[in-house]
Design an enzyme around this catalytic site. Structure first.
Site, PDB file in Angstrom:
ATOM      1  NE  ARG A 193      -2.978 -12.225  16.122  1.00 46.37           N
ATOM      2  CZ  ARG A 193      -4.077 -11.718  15.595  1.00 46.37           C
ATOM      3  NH1 ARG A 193      -3.963 -10.995  14.534  1.00 46.37           N
ATOM      4  NH2 ARG A 193      -5.226 -11.993  15.825  1.00 46.37           N
ATOM      5  CB  ILE A 194       4.676  -9.418  12.798  1.00 48.74           C
ATOM      6  CG1 ILE A 194       3.624 -10.330  12.072  1.00 48.74           C
ATOM      7  CG2 ILE A 194       5.938  -9.561  12.531  1.00 48.74           C
ATOM      8  CD1 ILE A 194       3.156 -10.126  10.609  1.00 48.74           C
ATOM      9  CG  ASP A 248       1.496  -0.034  18.053  1.00 48.91           C
ATOM     10  OD1 ASP A 248       0.604   0.765  17.604  1.00 48.91           O
ATOM     11  OD2 ASP A 248       1.531  -1.115  17.409  1.00 48.91           O
ATOM     12  CB  ALA A 259       5.620  -3.449   7.718  1.00 50.28           C
ATOM     13  NE  ARG A 260       1.171  -4.650   3.494  1.00 54.42           N
ATOM     14  CZ  ARG A 260       1.385  -5.674   3.634  1.00 54.42           C
ATOM     15  NH1 ARG A 260       2.728  -6.307   3.985  1.00 54.42           N
ATOM     16  NH2 ARG A 260       0.428  -6.731   4.023  1.00 54.42           N
ATOM     17  CG  ASP A 302      10.443  -9.491   2.887  1.00 55.87           C
ATOM     18  OD1 ASP A 302      11.168 -10.323   2.068  1.00 55.87           O
ATOM     19  OD2 ASP A 302       9.035  -9.815   3.016  1.00 55.87           O
ATOM     20  CD  GLU A 321       4.008  -6.950  -3.794  1.00 55.21           C
ATOM     21  OE1 GLU A 321       4.656  -8.133  -3.669  1.00 55.21           O
ATOM     22  OE2 GLU A 321       4.230  -6.024  -3.040  1.00 55.21           O
ATOM     23  CG  HIS A 342       6.064  -9.145  -0.253  1.00 62.27           C
ATOM     24  ND1 HIS A 342       5.319  -8.366  -0.769  1.00 62.27           N
ATOM     25  CD2 HIS A 342       5.943  -9.422   0.907  1.00 62.27           C
ATOM     26  CE1 HIS A 342       4.301  -8.028   0.212  1.00 62.27           C
ATOM     27  NE2 HIS A 342       4.774  -8.808   1.486  1.00 62.27           N
TER      28      HIS A 342
END
Length: 525
Positions: A353-354, A373, A433-434, A458, A463, A483
């Site tokens: 989606r993103i 992907d 993303a991560r 981001d 974390e 984030h």
């Protein structure tokens, strides 16, 4: 005692607190109460608009407080555990590390709660007599072969053990845990805290309280500082104790593993307050017939907008211009590397989606979009007017690379030094993303070697990163945000609404209305 009290508490004696005057005319010096106000900075906060949020629950991870404590004591945030007063912290320590086999020793004249905790949790505790001068027999503790719990300075005697002697206990046996309760450390001007020893010894826990010298007894704030592994144990045990009676758990990032689930005897549903659920052991939850519900979509627009904002800011070198304007320099030509964005090739890794939302927005800027992907059919990007390519082709031909992959074990450190070396066009790199998708050491090498023109991130590997010591903050061509891509007032409301509705719908068996059930098979049981 009632007839229902568990037999394990048969030998429990009550903790007897000091006198509790009801008229409030007296100051309880025995409890170190004081008529002095807390720090002026505390009073400012109490009078500020932050108090408008007293109707809301605070951050369960106490991130802001732990960050402040980590900075104060020059430790990592993951080396700090916070509880509702030092008694609560001590209770978790006793529960986590001591039992009838992991035996402990503490003075016979000391803080009474050590005895209470030992009886409550069926811990084999030895109360060692103080010397005739009321000092602690350090050699006796070393020879005891037991874990050690000491108040330093001791209460009620007031005597302190020099740090050098505590270090001798730590050195004597690395398998021996030494817990130093420094509730009164600020009253001993000749002694120093043991906190700096944390960097040398993994078998040390130092406990502090805000109730004594900080004049915040009514706030009930306590904390301890220890090696990261010990703090992880405390967090896990603390959660295990809290989760025992839960039917439903609403969480975002707390790790829920087999050990935690073993404690959750009544748990029926875990509602994840996020899209990702990598912190949940879904297989173990499924074995126990516990549903795992996530929020499939609530911030796609925000993340796509944030991606474009970072991309445009980086390519237009807004950080450079902002810094120069702040320094009084007004010169558009100082950013000589700026190129036209129109016509650039953007490679999007992860076309969910993103990724699709970013592609549509990039197309409006006349940017050519290709995507990588392996989990989607070619027809999806084709139908949207975009091209699915191989990883290698994307790395070699892209002017801009943006990561939007879900975090999996397969793509951990996906962007390593080898991938950055393959980026022939020296692209701009974005990770929205991560953090674990990117090898940060490799990213730094790529920046230093000119394999990429810049980076916009981001998320980072941690974390809650230590920004003061993170080299990525030193680069003018690196853009960092905390984030925050998901965040807007609208997205937060949606996140809260959906995660709560997931609980209601699942518990009332309206499964078709649950926005996302990861392990749908539990609904059929």
């Amino acid at each position: 005692m009632s007839e229902f009290l568990c037999s394990r508490y048969d030998n429990l004696g009550p903790y007897v607190p000091g006198e509790q005057p009801k008229d409030k005319q007296y100051i309880k010096l025995n409890a170190n109460e004081t008529s002095m106000l807390p720090s002026p900075n505390v009073m400012k906060v109490l009078k500020s608009s932050r108090m408008d949020r007293l109707g809301f629950y605070g951050d369960p991870d106490a991130i802001e407080l732990r960050k402040a404590l980590a900075e104060r004591y020059d430790v990592d945030i993951d080396e700090v555990f916070v509880g509702n007063g030092s008694d609560a912290v001590l209770s978790v320590i006793f529960l986590a590390f001591f039992d009838d086999k992991e035996k402990i020793a503490f003075p016979d004249i000391t803080y009474g709660f050590y005895r209470t905790f030992s009886k409550s949790f069926a811990i084999d505790a030895m109360e060692m007599p103080l010397k005739d001068d009321f000092t602690v027999d350090v050699d006796g503790y070393i020879e005891s072969g037991r874990h050690i719990v000491l108040a330093n300075p001791n209460a009620p005697t007031g005597y302190s053990i020099p740090v050098s002697e505590i270090e001798r206990m730590l050195k004597s046996d690395s398998k021996r845990l030494v817990v130093i309760d420094e509730a009164y450390i600020d009253y001993d001007i000749e002694n120093e805290s043991c906190v700096p020893l944390i960097k040398k010894y993994k078998n040390l826990i130092v406990v502090h309280t805000m109730s004594k010298s900080r004049n915040l007894a009514g706030a009930h704030i306590g904390y301890c500082i220890a090696d990261k592994a010990l703090i992880e144990d405390l967090n896990e045990i603390d959660l295990c104790e809290k989760i025992k009676e839960f039917d439903v758990l609403l969480t975002a990032f707390i790790p829920i593993n087999k050990k935690v689930l073993d404690c959750a005897l009544n748990l029926k549903c875990i509602s994840v307050n996020a899209t990702g659920y990598g912190n949940i052991d879904v297989d173990e939850a499924t074995k126990r017939n516990i549903a795992v519900c996530n929020v499939k979509e609530y911030c796609t627009k925000e993340v796509a907008e944030h991606t474009m904002a970072l991309m445009l800011s980086m390519l237009r070198m807004l950080k450079h211009y902002g810094k120069e304007v702040d320094e009084g320099i007004w010169n558009y030509q100082s950013a000589s590397e700026i190129e036209r964005i129109s016509g650039k090739t953007l490679a999007i890794f992860g076309f969910g989606r993103i990724g699709q939302a970013v592609a549509k927005r990039a197309k409006a800027f006349d940017i050519n979009v290709i995507t990588v992907d392996p989990y989607i059919p070619k027809e999806i990007p084709d139908s949207l007017g975009f091209t699915l390519v191989s990883k290698e082709q994307a790395l070699k031909t892209a002017d801009i690379i943006s990561n939007h992959m879900n975090q999996t074990m397969e793509n951990k450190s996906y962007f390593s030094f080898d991938e950055f070396k393959m980026m022939e066009r020296k692209p701009y790199f974005l990770n929205i993303a991560r953090g674990e998708c990117v090898d940060e050491d490799a990213l730094v090498m790529a920046l230093d070697n000119g394999f990429i023109k810049g980076a916009a991130l981001d998320v980072l590997r941690e974390e809650n990163p230590d920004l003061k010591n993170n080299i990525l903050t030193k680069y003018e061509n690196v853009y960092l945000t905390p984030h925050a891509a998901f965040y807007s007032k609208t997205s937060i409301k949606e996140l809260q609404r959906i995660s709560c509705e997931n609980i209601i719908c699942y518990m009332t068996k309206n499964y078709e209305k649950v926005f996302g059930i990861v392990n749908k098979g539990v609904c059929d049981r």
